[in-house]
Enzyme design. Structure first.
Site, PDB file in Angstrom:
ATOM      1  N   GLU A  34      -2.956 -19.372  20.102  1.00 27.68           N
ATOM      2  CA  GLU A  34      -3.786 -20.105  19.145  1.00 27.68           C
ATOM      3  C   GLU A  34      -3.770 -19.436  17.772  1.00 27.68           C
ATOM      4  O   GLU A  34      -4.315 -18.352  17.580  1.00 27.68           O
ATOM      5  CB  GLU A  34      -5.228 -20.209  19.652  1.00 27.68           C
ATOM      6  CG  GLU A  34      -5.367 -21.026  20.915  1.00 27.68           C
ATOM      7  CD  GLU A  34      -5.014 -22.485  20.708  1.00 27.68           C
ATOM      8  OE1 GLU A  34      -5.327 -23.048  19.630  1.00 27.68           O
ATOM      9  OE2 GLU A  34      -4.422 -23.073  21.631  1.00 27.68           O
ATOM     10  N   GLU A  75     -14.270 -20.093  19.657  1.00 25.29           N
ATOM     11  CA  GLU A  75     -12.840 -20.451  19.574  1.00 25.29           C
ATOM     12  C   GLU A  75     -12.202 -20.410  20.962  1.00 25.29           C
ATOM     13  O   GLU A  75     -11.394 -21.282  21.305  1.00 25.29           O
ATOM     14  CB  GLU A  75     -12.098 -19.522  18.613  1.00 25.29           C
ATOM     15  CG  GLU A  75     -10.637 -19.856  18.445  1.00 25.29           C
ATOM     16  CD  GLU A  75     -10.369 -21.236  17.875  1.00 25.29           C
ATOM     17  OE1 GLU A  75      -9.472 -21.926  18.401  1.00 25.29           O
ATOM     18  OE2 GLU A  75     -11.039 -21.635  16.901  1.00 25.29           O
ATOM     19  N   GLU A  82      -9.674 -27.763  25.091  1.00 28.30           N
ATOM     20  CA  GLU A  82      -8.392 -28.385  24.739  1.00 28.30           C
ATOM     21  C   GLU A  82      -7.433 -28.350  25.922  1.00 28.30           C
ATOM     22  O   GLU A  82      -6.767 -29.346  26.228  1.00 28.30           O
ATOM     23  CB  GLU A  82      -7.756 -27.672  23.544  1.00 28.30           C
ATOM     24  CG  GLU A  82      -8.455 -27.930  22.235  1.00 28.30           C
ATOM     25  CD  GLU A  82      -7.851 -27.141  21.077  1.00 28.30           C
ATOM     26  OE1 GLU A  82      -7.008 -26.246  21.314  1.00 28.30           O
ATOM     27  OE2 GLU A  82      -8.229 -27.418  19.930  1.00 28.30           O
TER      28      GLU A  82
END
Length: 135
Positions: A34, A75, A82
């Protein structure tokens, strides 16, 4: 033990070290995969360096570290959402999947906004004082 059975973790981790290794692998994975996580970590490191430069008080350090770690944790949670959506939708668009991803991204945005406000409250007065002293 066959390879496919070893890969499937079906029971609770019984050893602290094994749990720790899995957790560290998760952090390593999100950092590697990420871009936003790498950006958040770099900004957090920058904020810590600036904190040392300005010799923050204990209370100021607590606020700064709270803001940094909240952003990192949210995060990671965003990345989990996701990945779960992608797994269930097999990477195909689904309106509910989009809503889930958007809400998780919104949580990161709010948390990052909080971190920016904390940074401004901590550092702007100190920077302003240096400017006043210089002039």
């Amino acid at each position: 033990m066959p390879m496919d059975l070893k890969d499937k973790q079906t029971e609770k981790n019984k050893h602290f070290i094994a749990s720790l290794e899995f957790a560290l692998q998760g952090i390593k994975t999100v950092f590697k995969e990420e871009r936003n996580m790498r950006t958040h970590v770099l900004m957090g490191i920058l904020a810590v360096v600036i904190g040392f430069v300005f010799r923050l008080s204990i209370a100021e350090w607590l606020w700064l570290l709270l803001a940094i770690f909240l952003v990192l944790v949210v995060e990671i949670i965003n990345t989990v959402f996701e990945n779960v959506v992608d797994m269930f939708t097999d990477f195909h668009f689904h309106p509910i999947g989009k809503k889930i991803k958007d809400m998780a991204a919104g949580a990161v945005l709010l948390t990052s906004g909080f971190a920016v406000i904390v940074g401004l409250l901590l550092f702007v007065p100190k920077i302003w004082q240096i400017i006043k002293d210089f002039l």
